[in-house]
Design a protein around this motif. Structure first.
Motif, PDB file in Angstrom:
ATOM      1  N   SER A  30     -11.803 -15.417   1.869  1.00  0.00           N
ATOM      2  CA  SER A  30     -11.500 -15.352   0.299  1.00  0.00           C
ATOM      3  C   SER A  30     -11.319 -13.965  -0.098  1.00  0.00           C
ATOM      4  O   SER A  30     -10.271 -13.680  -0.889  1.00  0.00           O
ATOM      5  N   GLU A  31     -12.084 -13.012   0.290  1.00  0.00           N
ATOM      6  CA  GLU A  31     -11.919 -11.371  -0.106  1.00  0.00           C
ATOM      7  C   GLU A  31     -10.413 -11.138   0.582  1.00  0.00           C
ATOM      8  O   GLU A  31     -10.050 -10.026  -0.217  1.00  0.00           O
ATOM      9  N   VAL A  32     -10.162 -11.338   1.651  1.00  0.00           N
ATOM     10  CA  VAL A  32      -9.099 -10.747   2.218  1.00  0.00           C
ATOM     11  C   VAL A  32      -7.914 -11.432   1.414  1.00  0.00           C
ATOM     12  O   VAL A  32      -6.813 -10.604   1.149  1.00  0.00           O
ATOM     13  N   GLU A  33      -7.834 -12.587   1.258  1.00  0.00           N
ATOM     14  CA  GLU A  33      -6.823 -13.264   0.503  1.00  0.00           C
ATOM     15  C   GLU A  33      -6.803 -12.718  -1.083  1.00  0.00           C
ATOM     16  O   GLU A  33      -5.530 -12.578  -1.615  1.00  0.00           O
ATOM     17  N   ASN A  34      -7.725 -12.275  -1.724  1.00  0.00           N
ATOM     18  CA  ASN A  34      -7.681 -12.101  -3.004  1.00  0.00           C
ATOM     19  C   ASN A  34      -7.558 -10.243  -3.086  1.00  0.00           C
ATOM     20  O   ASN A  34      -7.455  -9.886  -4.319  1.00  0.00           O
ATOM     21  N   SER A  35      -7.621  -9.358  -1.998  1.00  0.00           N
ATOM     22  CA  SER A  35      -7.582  -8.118  -2.089  1.00  0.00           C
ATOM     23  C   SER A  35      -6.039  -7.629  -2.247  1.00  0.00           C
ATOM     24  O   SER A  35      -5.202  -8.175  -1.596  1.00  0.00           O
ATOM     25  N   GLU A  36      -6.119  -6.995  -3.363  1.00  0.00           N
ATOM     26  CA  GLU A  36      -4.727  -6.431  -3.533  1.00  0.00           C
ATOM     27  C   GLU A  36      -4.844  -4.754  -3.822  1.00  0.00           C
ATOM     28  O   GLU A  36      -5.744  -4.396  -4.207  1.00  0.00           O
ATOM     29  N   VAL A  37      -3.563  -4.261  -3.396  1.00  0.00           N
ATOM     30  CA  VAL A  37      -3.567  -2.575  -3.576  1.00  0.00           C
ATOM     31  C   VAL A  37      -3.069  -2.503  -5.185  1.00  0.00           C
ATOM     32  O   VAL A  37      -2.053  -2.940  -5.514  1.00  0.00           O
ATOM     33  N   ASP A  38      -3.656  -1.581  -5.838  1.00  0.00           N
ATOM     34  CA  ASP A  38      -3.498  -1.055  -6.856  1.00  0.00           C
ATOM     35  C   ASP A  38      -2.675  -0.096  -7.066  1.00  0.00           C
ATOM     36  O   ASP A  38      -2.637   1.023  -6.573  1.00  0.00           O
ATOM     37  N   MET A  39      -1.111  -0.394  -7.698  1.00  0.00           N
ATOM     38  CA  MET A  39      -0.221   0.470  -7.526  1.00  0.00           C
ATOM     39  C   MET A  39       0.000   1.392  -8.761  1.00  0.00           C
ATOM     40  O   MET A  39       0.512   2.477  -8.745  1.00  0.00           O
TER      41      MET A  39
ATOM     42  N   ASP B 135       1.878   6.435 -11.320  1.00  0.00           N
ATOM     43  CA  ASP B 135       1.436   7.839 -12.118  1.00  0.00           C
ATOM     44  C   ASP B 135       2.231   9.068 -11.454  1.00  0.00           C
ATOM     45  O   ASP B 135       2.572   9.839 -12.047  1.00  0.00           O
ATOM     46  N   ILE B 136       1.792   9.150 -10.232  1.00  0.00           N
ATOM     47  CA  ILE B 136       2.245  10.370  -9.250  1.00  0.00           C
ATOM     48  C   ILE B 136       3.581  10.415  -9.514  1.00  0.00           C
ATOM     49  O   ILE B 136       4.327  11.323  -9.702  1.00  0.00           O
ATOM     50  N   VAL B 137       4.383   9.330  -9.315  1.00  0.00           N
ATOM     51  CA  VAL B 137       5.828   9.423  -9.415  1.00  0.00           C
ATOM     52  C   VAL B 137       6.477   9.639 -10.607  1.00  0.00           C
ATOM     53  O   VAL B 137       7.163  10.458 -10.695  1.00  0.00           O
ATOM     54  N   PHE B 138       5.752   9.189 -11.618  1.00  0.00           N
ATOM     55  CA  PHE B 138       6.339   9.709 -12.959  1.00  0.00           C
ATOM     56  C   PHE B 138       6.036  11.165 -13.326  1.00  0.00           C
ATOM     57  O   PHE B 138       6.887  11.945 -13.824  1.00  0.00           O
ATOM     58  N   ILE B 139       4.759  11.592 -12.747  1.00  0.00           N
ATOM     59  CA  ILE B 139       4.580  13.054 -13.005  1.00  0.00           C
ATOM     60  C   ILE B 139       5.410  13.930 -12.071  1.00  0.00           C
ATOM     61  O   ILE B 139       6.133  14.863 -12.637  1.00  0.00           O
ATOM     62  N   LEU B 140       5.806  13.560 -10.971  1.00  0.00           N
ATOM     63  CA  LEU B 140       6.890  14.276 -10.025  1.00  0.00           C
ATOM     64  C   LEU B 140       8.185  14.113 -10.560  1.00  0.00           C
ATOM     65  O   LEU B 140       8.826  15.187 -10.834  1.00  0.00           O
TER      66      LEU B 140
END
Length: 131
Positions: free
Chosen positions: A8-17, A22-27
């Motif tokens: 359930s932890e593997v299925e619920n884990s997501e990467v926070d984009m 923020d880095i793309v907009f700063i660049l």
């Protein structure tokens, strides 16, 4: 029970984009702010109107430039340094106010600009570029 919890932890884990965005907009902002815009200078060319009647009373000076850089003034070969003298001689004999520069298709731009600069020494002349 621990196997179910791990699945359930593997299925619920997501990467926070959010941090990556923020880095793309700063660049993006950095590149927009640091970009310098340079205004390039050029030669203004006044092209004649299509339906403009041509005046046959005043002869025009025709300067042809070959692809090798050879200049002819009204059909006679001339050195580029002698162009102003030929123009003065032509103006003394004829009341002309226009010069036509006709470069070959493969003529270097430096040669065309050099001839136009020689003609521009006479401020009262109208310079046309033909093909």
């Amino acid at each position: 029970m621990s196997a179910r919890k791990a699945r359930s932890e593997v299925e619920n884990s997501e990467v926070d984009m959010t941090p990556m965005l923020d880095i793309v907009f700063i660049l993006l902002i950095f590149f927009i702010v640091t970009t310098s815009f340079v205004k390039e200078e050029g030669i203004m060319v006044n092209r004649p109107k299509i339906n403009k009647p041509q005046s046959q009373s005043t002869p025009a000076m025709v300067l042809r430039i070959s692809d090798s850089g050879m200049v002819t003034f009204n059909g006679k070969p001339v050195d580029i340094e002698r162009v102003p003298a030929r123009i003065e001689n032509f103006i003394a004999k004829n009341d002309s106010s226009s010069a036509i520069v006709i470069p070959n298709y493969n003529t270097r731009h430096e040669d065309v600009v050099a001839v136009i600069d020689k003609v521009r020494e006479f401020e009262h002349l109208t310079i046309s570029i033909g093909k």
